[in-house]
Design an enzyme around this catalytic site. Structure first.
Site, short mmCIF file in Angstrom:
data_model
loop_
_atom_site.label_atom_id
_atom_site.label_comp_id
_atom_site.label_asym_id
_atom_site.label_seq_id
_atom_site.Cartn_x
_atom_site.Cartn_y
_atom_site.Cartn_z
N CYS A 34 38.97 36.72 51.54
CA CYS A 34 39.21 37.52 52.56
C CYS A 34 37.81 38.12 53.07
O CYS A 34 37.48 37.31 53.93
CB CYS A 34 40.11 38.61 51.85
SG CYS A 34 41.12 39.72 52.93
N HIS A 77 44.43 35.95 48.61
CA HIS A 77 43.87 36.39 47.45
C HIS A 77 44.28 35.83 46.26
O HIS A 77 45.46 35.72 45.73
CB HIS A 77 44.14 37.76 47.15
CG HIS A 77 43.57 38.79 48.01
ND1 HIS A 77 42.26 39.43 47.54
CD2 HIS A 77 43.66 39.24 49.13
CE1 HIS A 77 41.70 40.07 48.60
NE2 HIS A 77 42.67 40.26 49.54
N GLU A 111 43.30 35.41 43.38
CA GLU A 111 43.36 36.15 41.87
C GLU A 111 44.58 36.96 41.37
O GLU A 111 44.58 37.29 40.25
CB GLU A 111 42.05 37.12 42.01
CG GLU A 111 42.09 38.16 42.84
CD GLU A 111 41.73 38.04 44.44
OE1 GLU A 111 41.41 39.11 44.90
OE2 GLU A 111 41.44 36.81 44.88
N GLY A 130 40.33 49.04 33.73
CA GLY A 130 40.78 47.60 34.19
C GLY A 130 40.98 46.57 33.42
O GLY A 130 41.56 45.34 33.96
N VAL A 136 39.01 44.44 31.84
CA VAL A 136 38.04 43.43 31.82
C VAL A 136 37.02 43.81 30.73
O VAL A 136 36.62 43.04 29.96
CB VAL A 136 37.49 43.44 33.36
CG1 VAL A 136 36.12 42.49 33.04
CG2 VAL A 136 38.41 43.01 34.41
#
Length: 228
Positions: free
Chosen positions: A83, A170, A172, A225, A227
């Site tokens: 993007c 996107h 992901e 998040g 992660v």
């Protein structure tokens, strides 16, 4: 043992940047997020096997738009722009980005129109997640269009010689049907990752390093998040 397969994710403020890291680590490849303010020397020191430029909420032509040292695009490792990342690559390398007449947000149909390692074994037509107000109108030299949508005639690009790729959507997010395959193609077909990174070993190594650094002191750990 030092990990020599590292993907560097350069963040331009996208709400999905953490997801990029998660998708890569799920493929057993190590990745780290760094700000777009990362210097050329810091990138060289990190020694990535590939680089991903995230999306972002701004236009590349905004006066305060996040920027990137152009030399980072020239260090001879594969690059994928998502993007805003795609638009910044285009601007830096001589292409043209303009405001879209119809802002594209939500699901769109992507049509693959040319061959590329990035889209190997990807369906010719699939649903993707779009979120952008600008779009490419002219390609940089050496690039070709490899996919398009109804509102993005340049929906994905590639320069196979330089191993620089970009997608307007996107991959992901789960709303992109072939997103995992596209990311895996970048990791394994283009960056030649082996997928041998083990998150459990990483956790054990990190705990040992923290204990050695902190010793008898106390620490605060903030998570976000999923992660971390």
């Amino acid at each position: 043992m030092e990990n020599n397969e590292k993907i560097l994710i350069i963040d331009f403020g996208s709400q999905y940047t953490q997801l990029i890291t998660r998708r890569i680590r799920e493929a057993n490849v190590y990745s780290e997020i760094h700000s777009h303010k990362i210097s050329y020397d810091e990138v060289i020191k990190f020694n990535p096997i590939g680089i991903i430029l995230s999306g972002g909420p701004m236009s590349v032509y905004d006066s305060e738009a996040p920027d990137l040292d152009k030399r980072i695009l020239q260090i001879n490792v594969p690059i994928l722009g998502i993007c805003y990342g795609l638009q910044l690559i285009s601007k830096k390398l001589g292409g043209k980005v303009e405001p879209a007449k119809d802002r594209e947000y939500g699901r769109a149909v992507l049509n693959v129109v040319d061959t590329s390692l990035l889209f190997e074994n990807i369906k010719k037509e699939s649903k993707v997640w779009m979120s952008h107000g600008d779009y490419l109108t002219e390609l940089p030299s050496g690039f070709k269009v490899i996919a398009k949508s109804d509102h993005s005639p340049i929906g994905a690009v590639s320069n196979e010689t330089e191993k620089i790729y970009g997608v307007q959507f996107h991959p992901e997010v789960v709303h992109t049907d072939e997103g995992k395959k596209i990311i895996d193609n970048f990791l394994f077909n283009i960056c030649k990752c082996t997928g041998s990174w083990n998150p459990h070993n990483f956790i054990e190594k990190s705990i040992a390093e923290i204990k050695d650094q902190v010793k008898d002191a106390k620490v605060i750990c903030a998570l976000s998040g999923g992660v971390d």
